[in-house]
Design a protein around this motif. Structure first.
Motif, short mmCIF file in Angstrom:
data_model
loop_
_atom_site.label_atom_id
_atom_site.label_comp_id
_atom_site.label_asym_id
_atom_site.label_seq_id
_atom_site.Cartn_x
_atom_site.Cartn_y
_atom_site.Cartn_z
N LYS A 6 0.82 -1.20 0.00
CA LYS A 6 0.00 0.00 0.00
C LYS A 6 0.86 1.25 0.00
CE LYS A 6 -3.72 2.13 2.66
NZ LYS A 6 -4.54 1.97 3.87
N GLY A 47 -6.99 -0.90 -5.14
CA GLY A 47 -5.70 -1.26 -5.70
C GLY A 47 -5.85 -2.10 -6.94
N LYS A 51 -0.38 -3.02 -5.84
CA LYS A 51 -0.31 -1.70 -5.21
C LYS A 51 -1.72 -1.19 -4.94
CE LYS A 51 2.49 2.47 -5.31
NZ LYS A 51 3.57 3.17 -6.02
N SER A 52 -1.89 -0.45 -3.85
CA SER A 52 -3.19 0.10 -3.53
C SER A 52 -3.05 1.52 -3.02
CB SER A 52 -3.92 -0.78 -2.50
OG SER A 52 -3.18 -0.84 -1.30
N TRP A 53 -4.14 2.26 -3.07
CA TRP A 53 -4.17 3.65 -2.65
C TRP A 53 -5.44 3.91 -1.86
CZ3 TRP A 53 -3.75 1.73 -7.48
CH2 TRP A 53 -2.56 1.95 -8.20
#
Length: 398
Positions: A6, A47, A51-53
């Motif tokens: 993350k 994500g 990868k994540s936001w």
């Protein structure tokens, strides 16, 4: 488990691609797919792949996505006034084509993405015509994780992802369960036996709870591993042998599920791992663990299926290289599962009759794990935790 991937809080709506080669950026801009995700609430954790936001107020999707298989995952977050708690994660596998546009809207009631709008070609054409206006609100695909993602999923094809994914289309962190006995009417419930006395033990209390089952269509559709590891009519000696060498069980799985392409079993191993690592689905971990145990404890199959086991080492190398630092402490090292399983694998790989290429690759992998995690595969693991050893510098995995 995806917290290790993350990023810091970001709007995820910048139109630039930091540190991306200009030629690659241009090619992705021209050939990449686009996910238009409308009305996703601010603060939602979203994500794609590794990868994540946390979504910002301007977010409307992801652009420049390389064609191929991807895993989109998300979980809603309460407003700060409600504590800002994050809900359980959901995810789905998508296979995207060059220049494809996929449209979804956030359903606040279900806290899920609704992709039904993508079935309307006229609607999609309007979106395609408005891409220039949407562009400032589309975050670029995190190209820096692409190599990592491919290494974790290179054996998973579109057909496999569709076959293993739940019929509901969602990989969920928590199983959707319902009572085994459906009592829809008051009269039905009243007729059930009751016991108003206090519970005398935790076991008694648990026994009184309704029996639950997973809602049909929400389960991951993995290969069924045989409960009996020996053939019908086996003698006591054969039962003992097949309990120590699980090759019969492995060959049964391959014959029933991947008779023409045995290497596809590695794709299932990867699929289970991604469901757990990125989708937080413990069901995925359980299958990964069970499937890995069968693979690592099949000595005769190792002699027959060199390519399968060379591929297994590569798959495990990438999987164990991407897990969070506390992964083994919290889960995998319970009961020494991974160390004891791999200890058997390395012992078989060094045995008589093994292919020299497989033996050498297994030795390098063993040295790599010993250095990286400081595990001693020579120790007796029955009564102790993984033993920490000191290795000289320079021992590494090629």
């Amino acid at each position: 488990m995806s917290s290790s991937f993350k990023s810091s809080r970001a709007d995820m709506a910048a139109s630039g691609c930091v540190d991306m080669d200009p030629d690659v950026a241009r090619r992705l801009f021209e050939e990449g797919a686009t996910l238009v995700l409308l009305d996703v609430p601010r603060g939602t954790e979203l994500g794609i792949d590794c990868k994540s936001w946390q979504v910002g107020p301007r977010f409307k999707g992801v652009k420049m996505i390389p064609p191929g298989l991807h895993f989109l995952h998300f979980c809603s977050t309460n407003s700060p006034s409600c504590g800002g708690e994050t809900g359980p994660k959901s995810g789905l596998f998508l296979t995207l084509k060059p220049r494809q546009i996929l449209l979804a809207r956030w359903d606040p009631k279900e806290e899920d993405l609704d992709f039904s709008a993508s079935e309307n070609e006229e609607h999609l054409e309007r979106i395609r015509g408005a891409l220039r206006e949407l562009d400032p609100h589309l975050g670029p695909y995190p190209y820096e994780v692409m190599r990592k993602w491919v290494a974790l999923t290179d054996h998973i094809g579109q057909e496999m992802a569709e076959n293993l994914q739940p019929l509901s289309g969602r990989v969920r962190a928590f199983s959707d369960v319902i009572p085994e006995l459906q009592l829809t009417h008051t009269k039905d419930r009243a007729e059930q036996p009751r016991n108003d006395t206090a519970c005398q033990s935790m076991r008694e209390g648990l026994d009184r709870l309704p029996k639950m089952k997973q809602r049909e269509g929400t389960e991951l559709r993995f290969s069924v591993l045989p409960e009996r590891t020996y053939p019908p009519g086996a003698s006591p000696a054969e039962i003992t042998r097949c309990s120590m060498d699980l090759s019969y069980a492995l060959e049964t799985v391959l014959e029933q599920n991947y008779p023409e392409q045995p290497l596809n079993l590695l794709g299932e191993l990867q699929f289970a791992f991604v469901c757990f690592l990125l989708g937080n689905a413990y069901e995925g971990f359980e299958h990964w663990k069970s499937l890995l145990a069968v693979l690592c404890r099949s000595e005769e199959a190792m002699r027959k299926r060199k390519e399968l086991y060379l591929g297994l080492i590569t798959v495990l190398y990438h999987q164990l290289g991407e897990v969070p630092p506390d992964f083994f402490v919290d889960i995998v090292s319970q009961n020494n599962f991974l160390t004891s399983t791999l200890q058997d694998f390395f012992q078989f790989a060094s045995g008589p009759g093994m292919d020299s290429t497989l033996r050498k690759k297994a030795e390098k992998f063993k040295a790599h794990l010993t250095k990286k995690f400081r595990w001693d595969f020579e120790a007796d693991l029955d009564d102790c935790a993984p033993v920490v050893v000191e290795l000289p510098e320079g021992v590494a995995m090629d």
